[in-house]
Motif scaffolding. Structure first.
Motif, short mmCIF file in Angstrom:
data_model
loop_
_atom_site.label_atom_id
_atom_site.label_comp_id
_atom_site.label_asym_id
_atom_site.label_seq_id
_atom_site.Cartn_x
_atom_site.Cartn_y
_atom_site.Cartn_z
N LEU A 1 61.62 -0.55 5.12
CA LEU A 1 60.98 -1.30 4.00
C LEU A 1 59.80 -2.19 4.71
O LEU A 1 58.99 -2.62 4.01
N ALA A 2 60.25 -2.97 5.57
CA ALA A 2 59.30 -4.17 6.28
C ALA A 2 58.08 -3.30 6.56
O ALA A 2 57.12 -3.94 6.58
N ASP A 3 58.13 -2.41 7.42
CA ASP A 3 56.90 -1.69 7.59
C ASP A 3 56.24 -1.36 6.58
O ASP A 3 54.76 -1.25 6.75
N HIS A 4 56.52 -1.15 5.42
CA HIS A 4 55.85 -0.61 4.27
C HIS A 4 55.53 -1.83 3.40
O HIS A 4 54.79 -1.82 2.57
N GLY A 5 55.86 -3.03 3.70
CA GLY A 5 55.59 -4.17 2.97
C GLY A 5 56.45 -4.26 1.79
O GLY A 5 55.75 -4.62 0.74
N THR A 6 57.48 -3.89 1.58
CA THR A 6 58.17 -3.80 0.33
C THR A 6 59.61 -4.13 0.58
O THR A 6 59.99 -4.63 1.72
N THR A 7 60.39 -4.34 -0.55
CA THR A 7 61.89 -4.79 -0.51
C THR A 7 62.62 -3.93 -1.38
O THR A 7 62.30 -2.97 -1.94
N ILE A 8 63.91 -4.01 -1.10
CA ILE A 8 64.93 -3.10 -1.69
C ILE A 8 64.82 -3.32 -3.39
O ILE A 8 64.80 -2.15 -4.05
N LYS A 9 64.55 -4.54 -3.62
CA LYS A 9 64.40 -4.92 -5.18
C LYS A 9 63.29 -4.03 -5.64
O LYS A 9 63.49 -3.22 -6.84
N ARG A 10 62.28 -4.42 -5.09
CA ARG A 10 60.88 -3.60 -5.68
C ARG A 10 61.12 -2.03 -5.48
O ARG A 10 60.55 -1.28 -6.55
N GLU A 11 61.81 -1.62 -4.74
CA GLU A 11 61.82 0.09 -4.42
C GLU A 11 62.82 0.46 -5.60
O GLU A 11 62.57 1.47 -6.13
N VAL A 12 64.03 -0.11 -5.87
CA VAL A 12 64.73 0.19 -6.64
C VAL A 12 64.34 0.25 -8.04
O VAL A 12 64.49 1.09 -9.00
N THR A 13 63.65 -1.00 -8.45
CA THR A 13 63.06 -1.15 -9.71
C THR A 13 61.93 0.12 -9.99
O THR A 13 61.88 0.46 -11.00
#
Length: 428
Positions: free
Chosen positions: A10-22
């Motif tokens: 996730l960090a490598d893609h510049g994203t977070t768990i919340k953003r991905e799940v949403t």
């Protein structure tokens, strides 16, 4: 220094768990309509409806899981619109294959597709087939889905003095189709998340109010019915021309449609490096579709909704897949959905696919005429395979007649000759 981010990076893609799940939840509500729509189309081929529902749910879950863990890409894999029509109306209705034999076609085509993706053949095919022909296939599929939707909704019927005629707008069922179509268009234009799902719910509730719900009797449900669908594929006609004709046609559509879709999604997500693995995940999922009991999966266009919402990794796709699995609890109620609620969705999806016609450069008639024949022949012949064949055969012929044979690649010559050979064997 290597960034952290766990399995999905996730960090490598510049994203977070919340953003991905949403993003995954948004993707689910964007595509959940496929469970009811795909199952109803497969049921017209003879597949038990409840079994088709479970097959659609399991295939979508497994396809999303494969994409998540193998490619780590935010791309949804669900049974494709257009391919389910090809399964039912071309393979079963037109070519007289049983639905079990059509599932055998899906499994074999998916296996060939997978073998293509692990070699350089996929890149060669993509480079050798003119973009005008590939775009024409999508447009032709769009017109085909619109025609099916118009027929299912009663807006178009068999005419007495013509092939088709306008349906009776005075019939309550037809009026309900029109009303639901208007709602479908409005929720789509307003960008309401899960708009197709809401329009299906509206059409179903309106049908209940008007006393137009289908008579389904007992709405109880047992998973045992899936035993008649799972691994029901048949290769009994593997030595016949219709079987391999179907395999060839489906394989061509799988390859050309998904190469374009996967390329578009990986570019949109800013990760073109994931193209190869995403295409391989797509192909393996298509192969598993035949075993699980449904038409092939595709990298659906609704994936763009997830990517636009911030999805960048397989966690987004896995979230959608898990939600698909949970939707199994809604199966008993899906038998209540009437054709009038499904037909407008088919028309709307068809109209979206037809928009690809803006990508066609029709200034060169040696390109334009084959493309237009594909677009017209798919709905007019009620056969995706025959429509594609018409364009692919006509293309090199026109190039030769105009003294431009060198513009046709060697691989395209082979594909066109195979289509011609398939025509000769099938109709001789």
């Amino acid at each position: 220094m290597k960034k952290s981010g766990g399995f999905f990076q996730l960090a490598d893609h510049g994203t977070t768990i919340k953003r991905e799940v949403t993003a995954g939840v948004i993707g689910f509500f964007t595509i959940i309509y496929i469970v009811a729509v795909n199952s109803l189309i497969l049921s017209e081929a003879g597949v038990p409806f409840e079994g088709a529902v479970i097959a659609t749910i399991l295939t979508s879950f497994i396809g999303c899981a494969i994409m998540a863990f193998w490619a780590n890409a935010p791309i949804l894999l669900v049974p494709g619109m257009g391919l389910n029509a090809m399964f039912t109306y071309t393979f079963v209705h037109a070519m007289a294959l049983s639905w079990q034999e059509a599932l055998g076609v899906v499994a074999v085509s998916g296996l060939i597709f997978f073998l293509v993706t692990v070699t350089k053949l996929a890149d060669w095919l993509n480079a050798s087939i003119p973009s005008v022909l590939k775009e024409a296939i999508s447009v032709g599929l769009g017109f085909f889905l619109m025609l099916i939707g118009l027929e299912k909704g009663g807006l178009v019927v068999r005419g007495e003095h013509s092939i088709l005629a306008m349906g009776n707008l005075g019939e309550p069922a037809v009026l309900l189709t029109v009303l639901t179509l208007i709602v479908t268009i409005i929720v789509f234009l307003k960008g309401i998340q899960g708009g197709f799902l809401w329009s299906i719910l509206f059409g179903t509730i309106a049908a209940w109010v008007m006393g137009l719900l289908p008579e389904v009797g007992d709405t109880s449900f047992s998973f045992a019915v899936y035993g008649d669908v799972f691994s029901a594929f048949s290769l009994s006609k593997w030595a016949t021309v219709p079987f391999w004709s179907a395999v060839f046609s489906l394989t061509m559509v799988l390859i050309f449609e998904n190469i374009g879709l996967v390329h578009g999604h990986t570019e949109f997500a800013g990760r073109p490096d994931k193209f190869k693995r995403a295409l391989q995940a797509n192909a393996f999922s298509s192969f598993s579709s035949g075993i699980l009991g449904t038409s092939p999966t595709v990298s659906t266009v609704e994936s763009s909704a997830m990517i636009a919402a911030g999805g960048r990794t397989g966690l987004t796709t896995l979230t959608t897949g898990v939600l698909f699995l949970l939707s199994v609890f809604a199966i008993p109620y899906m038998k209540l959905i009437p054709d009038m609620a499904i037909a407008p969705v088919l028309m709307m999806i068809g109209s979206l696919m037809i928009q690809n016609i803006r990508h066609l450069d029709l200034t060169d008639l040696t390109d334009a005429i084959p493309a237009l024949f594909i677009i017209v022949m798919i709905p007019f012949t009620y056969s995706i395979a025959d429509g594609i064949a018409a364009g692919f055969i006509l293309y090199p012929v026109l190039k030769i007649v105009m003294g431009r044979g060198r513009e046709v690649s060697k691989l395209l010559w082979i594909v066109s000759l195979l289509f011609l050979f398939n025509f000769v064997l099938h109709y001789a």
